[in-house]
Scaffold this motif. Structure first.
Motif, PDB file in Angstrom:
ATOM      1  N   LEU A 190     120.017   3.726  82.939  1.00 37.98           N
ATOM      2  CA  LEU A 190     119.182   2.586  83.346  1.00 37.98           C
ATOM      3  C   LEU A 190     119.020   2.602  84.854  1.00 37.98           C
ATOM      4  N   ASN A 191     117.779   2.565  85.298  1.00 41.65           N
ATOM      5  CA  ASN A 191     117.501   2.409  86.725  1.00 41.65           C
ATOM      6  C   ASN A 191     117.409   0.902  86.966  1.00 41.65           C
ATOM      7  N   THR A 192     118.429   0.340  87.588  1.00 38.18           N
ATOM      8  CA  THR A 192     118.487  -1.112  87.775  1.00 38.18           C
ATOM      9  C   THR A 192     117.459  -1.612  88.789  1.00 38.18           C
ATOM     10  N   ASP A 193     116.916  -0.711  89.600  1.00 38.03           N
ATOM     11  CA  ASP A 193     115.894  -1.114  90.568  1.00 38.03           C
ATOM     12  C   ASP A 193     114.523  -1.303  89.913  1.00 38.03           C
ATOM     13  N   THR A 194     114.225  -0.458  88.895  1.00 39.49           N
ATOM     14  CA  THR A 194     112.890  -0.465  88.299  1.00 39.49           C
ATOM     15  C   THR A 194     112.853  -0.949  86.852  1.00 39.49           C
ATOM     16  N   HIS A 241     110.849  -4.782  80.409  1.00 36.83           N
ATOM     17  CA  HIS A 241     109.926  -5.681  81.099  1.00 36.83           C
ATOM     18  C   HIS A 241     110.665  -6.895  81.652  1.00 36.83           C
ATOM     19  N   GLY A 242     110.413  -7.173  82.933  1.00 38.48           N
ATOM     20  CA  GLY A 242     111.010  -8.327  83.589  1.00 38.48           C
ATOM     21  C   GLY A 242     112.468  -8.130  83.984  1.00 38.48           C
ATOM     22  N   PHE A 243     112.945  -6.889  83.901  1.00 40.67           N
ATOM     23  CA  PHE A 243     114.355  -6.665  84.222  1.00 40.67           C
ATOM     24  C   PHE A 243     114.592  -6.772  85.720  1.00 40.67           C
TER      25      PHE A 243
END
Length: 180
Positions: A53-57, A100-102
């Motif tokens: 998981l890319n927490t930035d994107t 979406h919206g993460f």
């Protein structure tokens, strides 16, 4: 000498810069079930899925080796690998998508529901899917769980007529992983 030092510092900064926003697991738990009432259960589990998981994107990717799925009955596992999924020809299942919206700032110790849209590739076929996910922070990282259904016909998985009434074309999939 200065060039080597600069290159080393640049490389270290690049690696740490890109890894800051990434959470990963190599022990993701994927279960599926294609059981039909009144017949023997058709279900398996794979505890070795890789999820990033890319927490930035909010971009997410997952990979599960097909031969990593374990059944209660060895013969069922053999048929799954040889006749249905053809794991020698199609050794992995992948998913690439976006939550979406993460945003990590809105993820807390209680589950929050998100929608994940992406491409599921299985048995050599790709299909765009949208699935629900529940995400929360834990002491160990970020936990992601999802429950959804796919249709075996969408991935050209042939179920022999002899057992077609014993195996559902609707396959329920459950995912549970903690990304660190």
């Amino acid at each position: 000498m200065k060039t080597k030092l600069f290159f080393t510092i640049f490389l270290v900064c690049t690696v740490f810069g890109f890894s800051q926003g990434k959470k990963i697991t190599k022990t993701g738990d994927i279960k599926f079930e294609a059981s039909v009432p009144s017949f023997e259960e058709v279900k398996a589990q794979n505890k070795t899925a890789t999820v990033v998981l890319n927490t930035d994107t909010g971009e997410i990717a997952a990979l599960a080796l097909i031969k990593g799925f374990r059944f209660k009955i060895a013969l069922m596992e053999e048929h799954f690998n040889e006749n249905y999924i053809e794991s020698n020809k199609y050794p992995k299942a992948t998913f690439k998508g976006k939550i979406h919206g993460f945003n990590t700032s809105i993820v807390s110790e209680t589950y929050r529901e998100f929608s994940v849209k992406g491409i599921l590739e299985l048995h050599g076929k790709s299909k765009e899917i949208t699935i629900p996910a529940k995400i929360k922070k834990t002491a160990d990282g970020i936990q992601l769980i999802s429950n959804f259904t796919v249709n075996s016909d969408d991935f050209d998985i042939q179920i022999p007529k002899m057992v077609s009434n014993k195996v559902s074309k609707k396959v329920n999939i459950n995912i549970d992983c903690i990304l660190k």
